[in-house]
Design an enzyme around this catalytic site. Structure first.
Site, PDB file in Angstrom:
ATOM      1  CG  ASN A  15      -2.178  -0.852   0.974  1.00  0.00           C
ATOM      2  OD1 ASN A  15      -3.036  -0.484   0.173  1.00  0.00           O
ATOM      3  ND2 ASN A  15      -2.253  -1.995   1.639  1.00  0.00           N
ATOM      4  NE  ARG A  63       0.221  -2.367  23.408  1.00  0.00           N
ATOM      5  CZ  ARG A  63       0.381  -2.997  22.250  1.00  0.00           C
ATOM      6  NH1 ARG A  63       0.708  -2.345  21.161  1.00  0.00           N
ATOM      7  NH2 ARG A  63       0.221  -4.299  22.159  1.00  0.00           N
ATOM      8  CG  MET A  88       0.776  -5.593  10.854  1.00  0.00           C
ATOM      9  SD  MET A  88      -0.920  -5.229  10.320  1.00  0.00           S
ATOM     10  CE  MET A  88      -1.700  -6.767  10.775  1.00  0.00           C
ATOM     11  NE  ARG A  89       4.009  -2.100  18.444  1.00  0.00           N
ATOM     12  CZ  ARG A  89       4.224  -2.775  19.570  1.00  0.00           C
ATOM     13  NH1 ARG A  89       4.408  -4.071  19.535  1.00  0.00           N
ATOM     14  NH2 ARG A  89       4.245  -2.148  20.744  1.00  0.00           N
ATOM     15  CG  LEU A  91      -0.605   3.123  16.876  1.00  0.00           C
ATOM     16  CD1 LEU A  91      -1.065   3.881  15.637  1.00  0.00           C
ATOM     17  CD2 LEU A  91       0.885   3.343  17.125  1.00  0.00           C
ATOM     18  CG  ASN A 105      -5.384   1.528   9.824  1.00  0.00           C
ATOM     19  OD1 ASN A 105      -4.293   1.118   9.435  1.00  0.00           O
ATOM     20  ND2 ASN A 105      -6.297   0.713  10.334  1.00  0.00           N
ATOM     21  CG  HIS A 107      -9.505  -2.984   9.292  1.00  0.00           C
ATOM     22  ND1 HIS A 107      -8.631  -3.544  10.205  1.00  0.00           N
ATOM     23  CD2 HIS A 107     -10.586  -3.801   9.258  1.00  0.00           C
ATOM     24  CE1 HIS A 107      -9.176  -4.635  10.714  1.00  0.00           C
ATOM     25  NE2 HIS A 107     -10.362  -4.810  10.161  1.00  0.00           N
ATOM     26  CB  THR A 139     -10.764   7.384  17.059  1.00  0.00           C
ATOM     27  OG1 THR A 139     -11.406   6.122  16.812  1.00  0.00           O
ATOM     28  CG2 THR A 139     -11.275   8.422  16.085  1.00  0.00           C
ATOM     29  CD  GLU A 172      -6.016  -3.676   1.803  1.00  0.00           C
ATOM     30  OE1 GLU A 172      -4.918  -3.237   2.165  1.00  0.00           O
ATOM     31  OE2 GLU A 172      -6.472  -4.765   2.213  1.00  0.00           O
TER      32      GLU A 172
HETATM   33  C1  GAR Z   1      -3.132  -4.835   4.115  1.00  0.00           C
HETATM   34  O1  GAR Z   1      -4.017  -5.781   3.600  1.00  0.00           O
HETATM   35  C2  GAR Z   1      -3.814  -4.010   5.192  1.00  0.00           C
HETATM   36  O2  GAR Z   1      -5.175  -3.819   4.958  1.00  0.00           O
HETATM   37  C3  GAR Z   1      -3.600  -4.864   6.404  1.00  0.00           C
HETATM   38  O3  GAR Z   1      -2.308  -5.391   6.263  1.00  0.00           O
HETATM   39  C4  GAR Z   1      -1.991  -5.507   4.882  1.00  0.00           C
HETATM   40  C5  GAR Z   1      -0.673  -4.825   4.641  1.00  0.00           C
HETATM   41  O4  GAR Z   1      -0.202  -5.036   3.343  1.00  0.00           O
HETATM   42  N1  GAR Z   1      -3.733  -4.085   7.596  1.00  0.00           N
HETATM   43  C6  GAR Z   1      -4.223  -4.553   8.745  1.00  0.00           C
HETATM   44  O5  GAR Z   1      -4.574  -5.709   8.897  1.00  0.00           O
HETATM   45  C7  GAR Z   1      -4.325  -3.525   9.878  1.00  0.00           C
HETATM   46  N2  GAR Z   1      -4.993  -4.077  10.992  1.00  0.00           N
HETATM   47  P1  GAR Z   1       0.954  -4.140   2.746  1.00  0.00           P
HETATM   48  O6  GAR Z   1       2.084  -4.129   3.774  1.00  0.00           O
HETATM   49  O7  GAR Z   1       1.377  -4.850   1.503  1.00  0.00           O
HETATM   50  O8  GAR Z   1       0.405  -2.774   2.489  1.00  0.00           O
END
Ligand code: GAR
EC number: 2.1.2.2
Length: 202
Positions: A15, A63, A88-89, A91, A105, A107, A139, A172
């Protein structure tokens, strides 16, 4: 004057790549930062001359301590917008509040359904016919911020979590650069839980 964007990744960073490649007028990618020093996305950004940094969360006792240091690092780039792209943290509220209205973000589900992890397998198991992705302001409540944009894909009869994830990811890649563009063009207004997108100026 262009807007500074700091992108946070934890892994692949596909992304992030799409946002960089979109070359959005008025946007400057100030830095790409990861909590994982080996994140593929970091290498990709570095190779393109973008400032990168890694802040390994395993080196912090709490954290709060990690988030405080992360915020310091981010703020050294004077961001107008902070983009979580597969970061993937979870916050802390202090961190999230500091970036209120300028932290977004992606999701991989149609929120408010399937917050948290394993969204695709859970969608298949629940038998939903549509899955998708959501771009939202962040948020303090996990995966519940005001929604900027969503895209849906059908869940197919023989879907696996991997195949569904792949199709959602394609969405995405279209939607996230678009949402960033809207932000940069000052077209987003947060109104309670809703986000209004104003039309583009001619
Ligand atoms: C994506 O699918 C994103 O939506 C997800 O991780 C992937 C990252 O892919 N995000 C989450 O699950 C957030 N909770 P990328 O590193 O190739 O962008």
């Amino acid at each position: 004057m262009s807007k500074n964007i700091v992108i946070l990744v934890s892994g692949r960073g596909s992304n992030m790549r799409k946002i960089v490649e979109a070359a959005i007028p008025g946007a400057r990618i100030a830095a790409v930062i990861s909590n994982r020093p080996t994140a593929e996305g970091l290498t990709w950004a570095e190779e393109r001359g973008i400032a990168t940094a890694a802040l390994d969360h395993r080196n912090f006792d709490s954290r709060d301590a990690f988030d405080a240091e992360l915020a310091k690092l981010i703020d050294s780039h004077a961001p107008d917008l902070v983009v979580l792209a597969g970061f993937m943290r979870i916050l802390t509220p202090g961190f999230v509040n500091h970036y209120q209205g300028r932290l977004i973000n992606v999701h991989p589900s149609l929120l408010p359904a399937f917050t948290g992890l394993n969204t695709h397998q859970r969608a298949i198991d629940e038998g939903v016919k549509l899955a998708g992705c959501t771009i939202h302001f962040v948020t303090a409540e996990l995966d519940h911020g005001p929604i900027i944009a969503q895209a849906a894909v059908p869940v197919l009869e023989d879907d696996t979590a991997e195949r569904l994830a792949e199709r959602v990811l394609q969405e995405e890649h279209e939607l996230y650069p678009l949402a960033v563009r809207w932000f940069v063009e000052n077209r987003l207004t947060i109104d309670g839980h809703r986000v209004h997108v104003s039309p583009a100026h001619a």
